[in-house]
Design an enzyme around this catalytic site. Structure first.
Site, PDB file in Angstrom:
ATOM      1  N   HIS A   1      13.951 -43.804  67.227  1.00  0.00           N
ATOM      2  CA  HIS A   1      14.543 -44.446  67.948  1.00  0.00           C
ATOM      3  C   HIS A   1      14.745 -43.837  69.419  1.00  0.00           C
ATOM      4  O   HIS A   1      15.542 -42.927  69.527  1.00  0.00           O
ATOM      5  CB  HIS A   1      15.982 -45.208  67.428  1.00  0.00           C
ATOM      6  CG  HIS A   1      15.804 -46.104  66.367  1.00  0.00           C
ATOM      7  ND1 HIS A   1      16.788 -45.973  65.467  1.00  0.00           N
ATOM      8  CD2 HIS A   1      14.709 -46.940  65.843  1.00  0.00           C
ATOM      9  CE1 HIS A   1      16.700 -46.830  64.478  1.00  0.00           C
ATOM     10  NE2 HIS A   1      15.207 -47.104  64.464  1.00  0.00           N
TER      11      HIS A   1
ATOM     12  N   HIS B   1      18.118 -39.464  67.678  1.00  0.00           N
ATOM     13  CA  HIS B   1      18.548 -38.542  66.674  1.00  0.00           C
ATOM     14  C   HIS B   1      18.279 -39.386  65.333  1.00  0.00           C
ATOM     15  O   HIS B   1      19.154 -39.018  64.323  1.00  0.00           O
ATOM     16  CB  HIS B   1      19.961 -38.008  66.640  1.00  0.00           C
ATOM     17  CG  HIS B   1      20.216 -37.459  67.982  1.00  0.00           C
ATOM     18  ND1 HIS B   1      19.704 -36.519  68.641  1.00  0.00           N
ATOM     19  CD2 HIS B   1      21.293 -38.049  68.812  1.00  0.00           C
ATOM     20  CE1 HIS B   1      20.379 -36.435  69.829  1.00  0.00           C
ATOM     21  NE2 HIS B   1      21.172 -37.118  70.105  1.00  0.00           N
ATOM     22  N   HIS B   2      17.354 -40.197  65.288  1.00  0.00           N
ATOM     23  CA  HIS B   2      17.020 -40.876  64.020  1.00  0.00           C
ATOM     24  C   HIS B   2      15.425 -40.622  63.510  1.00  0.00           C
ATOM     25  O   HIS B   2      15.071 -41.622  63.154  1.00  0.00           O
ATOM     26  CB  HIS B   2      17.297 -42.629  64.390  1.00  0.00           C
ATOM     27  CG  HIS B   2      18.599 -42.770  64.742  1.00  0.00           C
ATOM     28  ND1 HIS B   2      18.864 -44.003  65.401  1.00  0.00           N
ATOM     29  CD2 HIS B   2      19.754 -42.135  64.841  1.00  0.00           C
ATOM     30  CE1 HIS B   2      20.235 -44.179  65.746  1.00  0.00           C
ATOM     31  NE2 HIS B   2      20.615 -43.008  65.386  1.00  0.00           N
ATOM     32  N   CYS B   3      15.296 -39.518  63.465  1.00  0.00           N
ATOM     33  CA  CYS B   3      13.674 -39.256  63.106  1.00  0.00           C
ATOM     34  C   CYS B   3      13.662 -39.234  61.428  1.00  0.00           C
ATOM     35  O   CYS B   3      14.581 -39.124  60.651  1.00  0.00           O
ATOM     36  CB  CYS B   3      13.248 -37.815  63.599  1.00  0.00           C
ATOM     37  SG  CYS B   3      14.272 -36.443  63.013  1.00  0.00           S
TER      38      CYS B   3
END
Length: 532
Positions: free
Chosen positions: A290, A463-465
């Site tokens: 995101h 930080h939503h990998c």
């Protein structure tokens, strides 16, 4: 540390901490957990506001992305945790699960056992919720889940401003309906961070069958005759496994280690001088994340937590926390936000907001000298896909991380729509008593081209990998629906890299759920194997 174990878990992050703790509940089963990072002894890992230090260096690998070719070659700091507890030890503690339809779509892709009805029991089992105990939430689990203890009046102004443009208040975005603005519940207990390490490992490290080894990097997974037989650490030590190697190093770390082990796209590995062990073209593919955009407003008074960055006020905040467990130290700084629609016809909210109770909180984000607030937005269902590849055969070298942000034109359009919604919220009358002026993007940004230029300068990862070891039922999927590596026995991947599509929210709670569910599947599979 012995020479052989029943299970070796690589990575002591959110999922790895869970699966190691759950597997070691069987006292007849020996478990080794190896974490490249150190212990979480620094107080910043436990104080909620310590998050402000995390994206600026502490507890991370210090990696960046490759230049983003669809964003004027912008390079992003790509914070990946390097500490026991992983992302749960350095994140903003926001406890969200995504939308129920995210998981139902996984099931529709063929991932039986991963619908929302299937995963909800694992969310509930993990929780020790300080507010809810119902069909959506549980109490008595390892993970502290709490209401914020340090909101500010500007948070209520945000709720009223959102209502002014038709966005309702939602008391529980992890409940029946996701739509609306809210106080997020947080992975905290008693105004302290409840990381996966503190929740699952710390109470259980006395178990004689659980070995937790920190500060040790795995150089490669050892494979013989199509089976994972152990690991080799960076110092050359080989440790064998009787049951399984469980890879839990995250959406960057897991495909990185697989490729260093010769498991991945064979042609690319050969070019780096790595002997291919197993040709798996999709290892490292399907990277999703995101992209976070932000609107920053300067405030007309000390209505945020910005002033507490100064030494005197920092001392005041510290004393307040010690005495009351309240105030800025007890705040994650992003405990207010919500979910809404960039596309009014979307099947569920496709934009998420995070209200930052200050400015300059994260790396690369501008700070207001006299204080302000930051309203972030991210488009939740990007179509763009990136990849993680090796730059070198040297395990000490950073990987090539390419989220490929805004490669799909729709991602660009929806992201900018989300940014415009944040501006609209901040311009509403309820903010009038707090906001002096919008500073970023500001009144000079008007055309879509100008918005795009702004985004290419002022944006960051959420930080939503996820997605780089994709779960599926097709021949190219990296793992099957029980998270077993396709083509290599005795190897399983357990972390957010297995997501076919990234969920529509923060992702840390999902990593804990994946660890919980994986532990059950591993125990079931080994019980069946023993019975046969």
């Amino acid at each position: 540390m012995r020479d052989s174990y029943d299970f070796i878990v690589i990575g002591g992050g959110s999922a790895g901490s869970v699966v190691a703790a759950r597997l070691s509940e069987d006292r007849n089963c020996s478990v080794l957990l190896i974490e490249a990072g150190g212990r979480d002894r620094h107080p910043f890992y436990h104080l909620p506001a310590g998050f402000a230090k995390m994206t600026k260096g502490i507890g991370s690998w210090g990696w960046d992305t490759v230049p983003q070719r669809h964003m004027q070659d912008k390079v992003f700091r790509y914070t990946q945790a390097k500490v026991i507890g992983g992302g749960s030890a350095i994140n903003a503690q926001i406890y969200t699960r995504g939308n129920a339809l995210d998981y139902d779509e996984w099931r529709q892709m063929g991932c039986e056992g991963w619908s929302y009805a299937d995963v909800l029991p694992y969310y509930r089992r993990a929780e020790d919720n300080d507010t809810y105990d119902n069909e959506f939430h549980g109490q008595g689990g390892p993970l502290g889940v709490s209401q914020p203890s340090a909101p500010l009046p500007v948070c209520e102004a945000f709720f009223e401003a959102a209502a002014a443009i038709g966005i309702p208040r939602n008391q529980d975005v992890n409940g029946q309906v996701q739509d609306g603005v809210c106080f997020y519940q947080l992975s905290q207990r008693n105004a302290r961070r409840s990381s996966a390490a503190m929740a699952y490992l710390a109470p259980n490290e006395g178990r004689p069958n659980l070995t937790v080894c920190t500060g040790l990097q795995v150089a490669r997974i050892l494979v013989e005759r199509g089976r994972a037989v152990g690991v080799q650490t960076a110092d050359g030590k080989q440790i064998t496994v009787r049951g399984e190697v469980i890879l839990s190093s995250g959406a960057v770390g897991s495909p990185r280690l697989l490729q260093l082990s010769g498991i991945g796209p064979a042609d690319g590995l050969s070019e780096l001088g790595i002997t291919p062990v197993f040709d798996a073209p999709e290892v490292g593919e399907n990277l999703q994340d995101h992209l976070d955009l932000y609107c920053i407003s300067e405030l007309s008074g000390p209505y945020s937590y910005d002033r507490y960055a100064k030494p005197f006020w920092a001392a005041v905040a510290g004393l307040q926390y010690v005495l009351t467990r309240k105030g800025p130290v007890a705040s994650s700084l992003f405990e207010t936000g919500g979910f809404w629609y960039a596309d009014p016809d979307a099947r569920s909210p496709d934009i998420q907001f995070h209200l930052g109770l200050g400015t300059g909180i994260e790396h690369g984000v501008a700070a207001m000298p006299d204080g302000g607030v930051t309203l972030n937005s991210c488009y939740l269902r990007p179509r763009s896909r990136g990849k993680v590849r090796l730059a070198s055969a040297d395990p000490a070298k950073a990987p090539l991380i390419d989220p490929n942000y805004l490669a799909d034109p729709r991602d660009r359009e929806m992201s900018i729509r989300g940014l415009k919604i944040t501006q609209e919220i901040m311009a509403q009358a309820p903010f009038g008593d707090f906001v002096k002026a919008e500073r970023l993007p500001g009144p000079d940004v008007k055309t879509d081209a100008e918005y795009f230029d702004f985004v290419c300068k002022h944006s960051k990862t959420s930080h939503h990998c996820a997605g780089t070891c994709r779960m599926g039922v097709d021949d190219r999927a990296v793992v099957d629906i029980r998270l077993r590596f396709n083509g290599i026995e005795g190897l399983r991947v357990v972390d957010n890299s297995i997501m076919p599509t990234v969920i529509s929210s923060n992702t840390n709670a999902a990593a804990i759920m994946i660890g919980e569910k994986a532990a059950d599947m591993i125990r079931e599979d080994h019980a069946m194997g023993a019975a046969s």
